[in-house]
Structures are given as C-alpha cells and as structure tokens.
Write an enzyme that holds these catalytic residues in place. Structure first.
Site, PDB file in Angstrom:
ATOM      1  N   SER A 122      38.721  50.572  35.083  1.00  0.00           N
ATOM      2  CA  SER A 122      40.171  50.458  34.954  1.00  0.00           C
ATOM      3  C   SER A 122      40.898  50.925  36.203  1.00  0.00           C
ATOM      4  O   SER A 122      42.129  50.906  36.237  1.00  0.00           O
ATOM      5  CB  SER A 122      40.656  51.268  33.739  1.00  0.00           C
ATOM      6  OG  SER A 122      40.135  52.587  33.779  1.00  0.00           O
ATOM      7  N   HIS A 143      38.716  44.021  33.541  1.00  0.00           N
ATOM      8  CA  HIS A 143      39.255  45.196  32.862  1.00  0.00           C
ATOM      9  C   HIS A 143      39.850  44.774  31.526  1.00  0.00           C
ATOM     10  O   HIS A 143      40.960  44.242  31.453  1.00  0.00           O
ATOM     11  CB  HIS A 143      40.310  45.863  33.758  1.00  0.00           C
ATOM     12  CG  HIS A 143      41.005  47.014  33.108  1.00  0.00           C
ATOM     13  ND1 HIS A 143      42.297  47.382  33.428  1.00  0.00           N
ATOM     14  CD2 HIS A 143      40.598  47.888  32.155  1.00  0.00           C
ATOM     15  CE1 HIS A 143      42.651  48.426  32.693  1.00  0.00           C
ATOM     16  NE2 HIS A 143      41.651  48.749  31.909  1.00  0.00           N
ATOM     17  N   GLU A 155      42.365  42.040  32.760  1.00  0.00           N
ATOM     18  CA  GLU A 155      42.783  42.111  34.149  1.00  0.00           C
ATOM     19  C   GLU A 155      41.577  41.764  35.025  1.00  0.00           C
ATOM     20  O   GLU A 155      40.529  42.400  34.919  1.00  0.00           O
ATOM     21  CB  GLU A 155      43.276  43.522  34.444  1.00  0.00           C
ATOM     22  CG  GLU A 155      43.958  43.717  35.767  1.00  0.00           C
ATOM     23  CD  GLU A 155      44.532  45.127  35.900  1.00  0.00           C
ATOM     24  OE1 GLU A 155      45.542  45.272  36.609  1.00  0.00           O
ATOM     25  OE2 GLU A 155      43.986  46.077  35.297  1.00  0.00           O
TER      26      GLU A 155
END
Length: 290
Positions: A122, A143, A155
């Site tokens: 992350s 992510h 993401e």
C-alpha cells in the site's frame, strides 16, 4: 488489447488482504493457491473465509452451492514451492520492505519464467521491490482495498521497469474481478494513501491533543464530510500497524515533516492495540464466536 487471465492465481500471505483476494478470485471462478508459512494463519484464514461466505449466503448474494464451489477452489499450503504452479502471483504479506524483498527474492526462483507477479503493498516502492529479481519487468503493484470482497477499487502501480504486458495482465485481472482501477506513479504512498494517511494521522493528533473524543472526531468527519466511516474507525479496520508503516514510508520517502507519525498512533502500536484484527485499537470490537 486482449489479455489472458491466469488459470491459477497464487497468493502469498493469508491475512485479511491475502485471504480476501483469495476469496474474491475463487468466487469469480479462478483456481487459487493460498500460501502462508504459518499454519495457524492459514487456519484462521479458513475460518474467516467460511464466515464471510456464510454471510453472503445469508444476505442472498450467493447460493450455498456457489459458496461451497468458491471454497473448494482455494488450495492452501505452507510451502512456497506450490506457487510454482501459478500463472500470476500476488504477494500480500506484512507492509515491510525488507520482508517483501525477501519474499520476491524467493518467488523469483520459484515461479515460472513466463509467470507474472504483483505486490499488494500500500506504500512501498515497486521499483525497489522488483529490483531484487532477475526479471523486474514482470512485476507490478496491485493495491487492493480492505475489505477486498466489498471495496470496488484496485490501485495499479507501475515500477520503472514494469512492462506493458504485466500492466495489461494486471488490468485484465482487476476487470475480471469486478474492480475499478486508478493508476499511480511509483511514489511514496501512491495516490490513495498519500491522501488518506495524513488525514488519519491528523485524526490521531486531534485525539491526542484533546480537541475531541474519538467518537466526536469520527462523527464530525462522517456527518461533516459525508464519509461512510470516520478516520479513527477506518484506521482500526486497516490496522494501526499498517497505518504506522505507511506513515513512516511517507516520512522517509519524502523527507517532509508533515508526514511524521503521531506519537499516539505509535503508542497504540507499541501496546499491541492494532485495530479490529485484534479486537482492540482506538475502539474495542466484539470477538466472533468460535
């Protein structure tokens, strides 16, 4: 561009993120190999997945037959060598750069040369993670958001060496899993946590300085800014240890003092109050029945 979906998806790490990715992929019809070197973690993952599938059946979002079928598609093991059978491997271990580099160093020697890999990090640089491998072009960041089954976003983060092929494959996999995507450059915290974590950190400063109670801080942000969950409760759901790790990556990676972790956040982590996963963080949570 047409992409080929993996026949077998490998996942390293069976915590809330790895287990959630495994469940979602299995629900969508993929065969999954879920690997964790800690047998107890795999056993907890089985219980968590079974509870999640049961809730979806109760809510009539899945039939019992679909839930059973999804559960049967997940194979679990403690030996990383089983991931050599996967076409695409997602690493989802703890948010620590040294640990992730060590994992990819091993994966690089286990997975087939044509297989691709992603990190569910992350905040940590994909470029640095990929650099320990012999083929950094086949590695990308994916992510997922927590809880994986419910949150609509993935993401995608391209390292400096990530190829178009691995990007297209990761995008195709995200599409297949029913996710929307946003694309981030490989910068500390990427997009989501670059914006989110300073808000959570400031909420801890607000709590530490006595500006408001935890309940009032969260109520103010929920009702005042139309957020579905207050920042302190969200931090508990993410994991306070994960929030602290990300803040440290932001602070170190940017050199900007505005990303200095709040001492109260550090103190909670030092106390082992890591959030919902241990039933105690800023708030206290009921433990599930055995």
């Amino acid at each position: 561009m047409t992409t080929t979906l993996p026949r077998v998806l490998g996942i390293l790490g069976s915590g809330q993120m790895g287990g959630g990715i495994a469940q979602l992929a299995a629900m969508k019809g993929l065969d999954v190999i879920l690997c964790d070197m800690h047998k107890a973690a795999l056993e907890r993952s089985i219980a968590t997945t079974n509870r999640s599938l049961s809730k979806l059946v109760q809510k009539q979002q899945l039939t019992q037959e679909q839930a059973d079928s999804a559960s049967s598609r997940i194979r679990r093991g403690t030996d990383m060598q089983v991931l050599g059978q996967a076409d695409f491997v997602i690493e989802a271990i703890n948010e620590d750069e040294t640990s992730k580099k060590a994992a990819f160093l091993l994966l690089d020697r286990i997975v087939r040369p044509e297989a691709m890999m992603a990190s569910n990090t992350s905040s940590i640089s994909i470029t640095r993670i990929a650099a320990v491998t012999r083929q950094p072009h086949r590695i990308i960041g994916m992510h997922f958001m927590n809880p994986v089954v419910l949150m609509p976003l993935v993401e995608l983060i391209r390292g400096i060496a990530s190829s178009d092929q691995v990007y297209n494959t990761a995008q195709g996999l995200a599409d297949f899993l029913g996710k929307e995507t946003c694309i981030s450059q490989d910068r500390p915290g990427f997009i989501v946590n670059r914006v989110l974590m300073p808000m959570i950190n400031e909420a801890f400063y607000t709590l530490m300085e006595g500006v408001g109670t935890a309940e009032d801080i969260d109520r103010g942000m929920k009702l005042g800014t139309n957020q579905p969950m207050g920042p302190l409760q969200l931090a508990d759901f993410i994991g306070l240890d994960t929030c602290l790790s990300i803040m440290r990556v932001l602070h170190s990676g940017t050199g900007d003092s505005k990303y200095r972790p709040c001492p109260l956040l550090v103190q909670h982590v030092d106390a082992g109050w890591l959030g919902k996963k241990v039933y105690k963080g800023v708030f206290t949570y009921p433990q599930p029945h055995a």
